[in-house]
Design an enzyme around this catalytic site. Structure first.
Site, PDB file in Angstrom:
ATOM      1  N   THR A   9       1.100  -0.893   0.461  1.00  0.00           N
ATOM      2  CA  THR A   9      -0.193  -0.072   0.464  1.00  0.00           C
ATOM      3  C   THR A   9       1.361   1.434  -0.014  1.00  0.00           C
ATOM      4  O   THR A   9       2.065   1.192   0.886  1.00  0.00           O
ATOM      5  CB  THR A   9      -1.219   0.002   1.188  1.00  0.00           C
ATOM      6  OG1 THR A   9      -0.261  -0.065   2.363  1.00  0.00           O
ATOM      7  CG2 THR A   9      -2.206  -1.255   1.265  1.00  0.00           C
ATOM      8  N   GLU A  58      -5.860  -2.911  -1.485  1.00  0.00           N
ATOM      9  CA  GLU A  58      -6.507  -3.823  -1.350  1.00  0.00           C
ATOM     10  C   GLU A  58      -7.190  -4.790  -2.822  1.00  0.00           C
ATOM     11  O   GLU A  58      -7.651  -5.943  -2.117  1.00  0.00           O
ATOM     12  CB  GLU A  58      -7.274  -3.617  -0.368  1.00  0.00           C
ATOM     13  CG  GLU A  58      -6.000  -3.172   0.954  1.00  0.00           C
ATOM     14  CD  GLU A  58      -5.325  -2.567   1.365  1.00  0.00           C
ATOM     15  OE1 GLU A  58      -5.787  -2.067   0.525  1.00  0.00           O
ATOM     16  OE2 GLU A  58      -4.797  -1.293   2.664  1.00  0.00           O
ATOM     17  N   LYS A  92     -11.805  14.468  15.061  1.00  0.00           N
ATOM     18  CA  LYS A  92     -13.339  14.129  16.160  1.00  0.00           C
ATOM     19  C   LYS A  92     -13.128  15.806  16.422  1.00  0.00           C
ATOM     20  O   LYS A  92     -11.871  15.443  17.615  1.00  0.00           O
ATOM     21  CB  LYS A  92     -13.159  13.373  16.823  1.00  0.00           C
ATOM     22  CG  LYS A  92     -14.191  12.347  17.340  1.00  0.00           C
ATOM     23  CD  LYS A  92     -13.651  11.667  18.231  1.00  0.00           C
ATOM     24  CE  LYS A  92     -15.141  11.173  18.605  1.00  0.00           C
ATOM     25  NZ  LYS A  92     -15.371  10.045  19.380  1.00  0.00           N
ATOM     26  N   TRP A 127     -17.627  14.841  13.860  1.00  0.00           N
ATOM     27  CA  TRP A 127     -16.906  14.454  12.980  1.00  0.00           C
ATOM     28  C   TRP A 127     -16.996  15.751  11.596  1.00  0.00           C
ATOM     29  O   TRP A 127     -17.600  16.090  11.801  1.00  0.00           O
ATOM     30  CB  TRP A 127     -16.747  13.588  12.009  1.00  0.00           C
ATOM     31  CG  TRP A 127     -17.141  12.188  13.680  1.00  0.00           C
ATOM     32  CD1 TRP A 127     -17.688  11.296  13.772  1.00  0.00           C
ATOM     33  CD2 TRP A 127     -15.976  11.660  13.938  1.00  0.00           C
ATOM     34  NE1 TRP A 127     -17.853  10.856  15.135  1.00  0.00           N
ATOM     35  CE2 TRP A 127     -16.232  10.223  15.018  1.00  0.00           C
ATOM     36  CE3 TRP A 127     -14.189  11.119  13.487  1.00  0.00           C
ATOM     37  CZ2 TRP A 127     -15.415   9.126  15.286  1.00  0.00           C
ATOM     38  CZ3 TRP A 127     -13.482  10.426  14.157  1.00  0.00           C
ATOM     39  CH2 TRP A 127     -13.924   9.847  15.396  1.00  0.00           C
TER      40      TRP A 127
HETATM   41  P1  ADP Z   1      -3.173   4.221   0.348  1.00  0.00           P
HETATM   42  O1  ADP Z   1      -4.307   3.832   1.196  1.00  0.00           O
HETATM   43  O2  ADP Z   1      -1.893   3.486   2.021  1.00  0.00           O
HETATM   44  O3  ADP Z   1      -3.347   5.558   0.650  1.00  0.00           O
HETATM   45  P2  ADP Z   1      -3.783   3.453  -1.954  1.00  0.00           P
HETATM   46  O4  ADP Z   1      -2.674   3.516  -3.055  1.00  0.00           O
HETATM   47  O5  ADP Z   1      -3.861   1.248  -1.985  1.00  0.00           O
HETATM   48  O6  ADP Z   1      -2.571   3.477  -0.941  1.00  0.00           O
HETATM   49  O7  ADP Z   1      -5.022   4.071  -1.517  1.00  0.00           O
HETATM   50  C1  ADP Z   1      -5.957   3.918  -1.675  1.00  0.00           C
HETATM   51  C2  ADP Z   1      -6.900   5.454  -1.176  1.00  0.00           C
HETATM   52  O8  ADP Z   1      -7.121   6.502  -2.334  1.00  0.00           O
HETATM   53  C3  ADP Z   1      -8.692   4.819  -1.210  1.00  0.00           C
HETATM   54  O9  ADP Z   1      -8.531   4.078   0.101  1.00  0.00           O
HETATM   55  C4  ADP Z   1      -9.178   5.636  -0.927  1.00  0.00           C
HETATM   56  O10 ADP Z   1      -8.735   6.652   0.122  1.00  0.00           O
HETATM   57  C5  ADP Z   1      -8.503   7.142  -1.753  1.00  0.00           C
HETATM   58  N1  ADP Z   1      -8.779   6.373  -3.054  1.00  0.00           N
HETATM   59  C6  ADP Z   1      -8.703   5.911  -4.402  1.00  0.00           C
HETATM   60  N2  ADP Z   1      -9.715   6.553  -5.164  1.00  0.00           N
HETATM   61  C7  ADP Z   1     -10.301   7.690  -4.869  1.00  0.00           C
HETATM   62  C8  ADP Z   1     -10.689   8.374  -5.583  1.00  0.00           C
HETATM   63  N3  ADP Z   1     -11.267   8.363  -6.672  1.00  0.00           N
HETATM   64  N4  ADP Z   1     -11.436   9.333  -5.025  1.00  0.00           N
HETATM   65  C9  ADP Z   1     -11.565   9.879  -3.504  1.00  0.00           C
HETATM   66  N5  ADP Z   1     -10.444   8.962  -3.031  1.00  0.00           N
HETATM   67  C10 ADP Z   1      -9.680   7.554  -3.393  1.00  0.00           C
END
Ligand code: ADP
Length: 570
Positions: free
Chosen positions: A176, A321, A435, A440
């Protein structure tokens, strides 16, 4: 019955579309060949890796950009029964060291230049691997035990018969981004790659066809480049690989010269391309669609590509994931008569879940929330392309995954609402939400409002500890070039756009906002430095383009309910 593996993808591209071309920008210049020649080289690469002692069940790390050699590794490694582990070349040294150690890679395939220099710096401290392959024509001078990719492939015996593969054996691995903590290892089996490629290829997700010319700007080190190297190959589409750190001008050139129809990348890339087009023009006449995701696609970007270039922006949501793409936002057929504004508003959401997946949003007790476009809670998803555990992270497995008995859901860590048409709208991340006095506050909504101000180019809002309220919002803004915004006035400009008690206690003007290696605001490092006068620069070698100065960011990502309350699922 045969297993669901990537073998038939390779077979289909090389046998049914053998003449189609794959074009790459490399450090050695432009490279162009057919799927048929690609196939021969993949067989030779697999032979070469065997000769180096790699076999079934081994893990081979790759540390490079998007080019034909990396593309060959995407096939050669899993087809011989080993696992390809793609590592982000933009991470800081300590993160790279952590990832290589945690994965115990048996061999590394490394790009020349900065990636090779990183591995040279870390080499003494790495327990594994004991050799690197440099993905270049020639091996540059190095102290490492290194061999050249081209020498290896030239001398190798090609593999003529692929070994029998089991669909549950690991094919890939990716960490990630580490936006909310240490990067976590995610493993993909052959069946998952098969299922996800099928999913993204279907018109219900992205609809990739052999008539497409696909340019994925998503790095190959990031979540399988959103699956394009597998899905586009399986579809028999022509492919264009943009090489190391492509500039906006290079992307515009590639789109025009190769007749690209479908491309993909994070919002900052497409904002930069718009700037480039504004300044120097360019030919986007072949381009039909841009898939934008990773963080929210600004509505203004979608609007401008449509109005000025007749290009559709497909807003997608996903996570490491979920093997990248897990939702795509496109108005349903029932919205054909809706106004343009309504359709654009739908496109600005994170979209409709892709086929094969299921979802719900839940409150803090885990109870499902209504699909009313307002009630926000944690988004939970499940399906055959969603992982069930992390590599080596028992504590995260406890919190992020529900047991099979409880439905096998993944806690995404995203806070979202779902509207009555079923469209997801992400309003924050669990770890970033603020919070205050038990209520929130959405950091994303505050950032969008600040970034909509004409004097602001970037804004990040984080939770600062507060004696009475627990947490209060603290904002950081980077001014537009030439602007000199006043913090008190900026704060006042938020009045009326968000509930009054959301107004940040303080707004600090900053030269920069640190970003993670995937271009997201690094709120973790901001929170760690709240008592310091300046924000740190991004860790590692930050090469993502910064957000454009000329665009207004979207005014609406989330309209809080009357109370502004968000329910939490964790
Ligand atoms: P990390 O969780 O460490 O940032 P990832 O590359 O797996 O690594 O990122 C996934 C996250 O990116 C998602 O859980 C979400 O928060 C964000 N994300 C992905 N696509 C979008 C989108 N189109 N709009 C907003 N947030 C997004």
């Amino acid at each position: 019955m045969s297993e669901s593996t990537i073998r038939p993808f390779f077979w289909r591209a090389t046998r049914l579309f053998g003449e189609k071309t794959v074009v790459s920008r490399t450090t050695d210049g432009e490279h162009r060949y057919s799927y048929e020649s690609f196939g021969h080289r993949v067989q030779k690469l697999a032979g070469a890796l065997s000769a180096l002692g790699i076999s079934d069940g081994d893990r081979v790390g790759t540390f490079g950009w998007n080019h034909h050699r990396h593309f060959e590794a995407y096939y050669g490694i899993p087809l011989m029964g080993a696992q390809i582990h793609t590592i982000n070349v933009q991470l800081s040294d300590d993160r790279v060291a952590h990832i290589v150690e945690d994965a115990s890679d048996d061999l590394l395939l490394v790009d020349p230049g900065e990636p090779l220099a990183t591995i040279e710096r870390l080499w003494e401290d790495l327990d594994s691997p004991d050799q690197v392959v440099v993905m270049a024509e020639e091996v540059p001078e190095t102290e490492l035990p290194a061999v050249g990719y081209e020498t290896l492939v030239a001398e190798a015996e090609p593999v003529s018969e692929w070994p029998e593969l089991n669909e549950d054996q690991p094919a890939g691995m990716c960490y990630t981004s580490g936006t909310t903590g240490l990067p976590k290892g995610v493993e993909y089996t052959h069946r998952m790659v098969y299922d996800h490629s099928m999913m993204v290829t279907t018109p219900a997700a992205l609809g990739i066809d052999e008539s497409d010319v696909v340019l994925s700007v998503v790095p190959m080190f990031h979540v399988n480049s959103w699956e394009f190297p597998y899905a586009a190959t399986m579809a028999g589409a022509r492919q264009v690989h943009p090489g190391a750190s492509p500039s906006a001008a290079e992307l515009v050139d590639l789109i025009g010269s190769e007749g690209v129809t479908l491309t993909a990348g994070v919002p900052t890339v497409w904002i930069d391309v718009l700037d480039e087009l504004d300044e120097h023009g360019g030919d986007l006449s072949s381009l039909e669609r841009i898939v934008v995701g990773g963080s929210a696609a600004p509505e203004e970007v979608t609007r401008r590509y449509k109005d000025e270039y007749d290009v559709t922006v497909e807003h997608a949501w996903g996570m490491t994931e979920t093997m990248s793409i897990g939702a795509v936002s496109r108005p349903k057929a029932s919205m054909a008569a809706a106004s343009r504004e309504e359709r654009l508003a739908k496109r600005a959401k994170q979209g409709l879940l892709s086929p094969g997946l299921e979802m719900k949003v839940v409150d803090e007790d885990g109870d499902p929330l209504p699909w009313d476009g307002e009630s926000a809670g944690e988004l939970l998803v499940r399906g055959p392309t969603v992982i069930e555990e992390y590599h080596n992270r028992p504590e995260a497995n406890e919190t992020d995954f529900e047991s099979a008995a409880d439905g096998g859901w993944l806690h995404t860590g995203d806070i979202a609402n779902i509207d009555d048409d079923g469209y997801i709208e992400i309003v924050d991340r669990v770890k970033d939400v603020i919070k205050s006095g038990g209520e929130w506050i959405s950091s994303i909504e505050l950032e969008n409002q600040l970034m909509a101000h004409q004097d602001v180019t970037e804004a990040a809002v984080v939770a600062a500890p507060h004696e009475r309220w627990g947490e209060r919002p603290l904002g950081f803004v980077v001014p537009q070039a030439g602007a000199d915004p006043d913090a008190t006035r900026l704060r006042e400009s938020l009045v009326g756009t968000v509930p009054k008690w959301w107004l940040p206690d303080e707004i600090r003007i900053s030269e920069t906002i640190p970003k993670t290696a995937t271009g997201k605001f690094d709120k973790q490092s901001i929170r760690e430095r709240l008592d310091q006068p300046d924000l740190p620069h991004a860790p590692g070698r930050q090469r993502w383009p910064i957000i454009s100065r000329t665009l207004q960011w979207p005014m609406r990502t989330w309209s809080p309910g009357r109370s502004g309350r968000i329910s939490m699922g964790k």
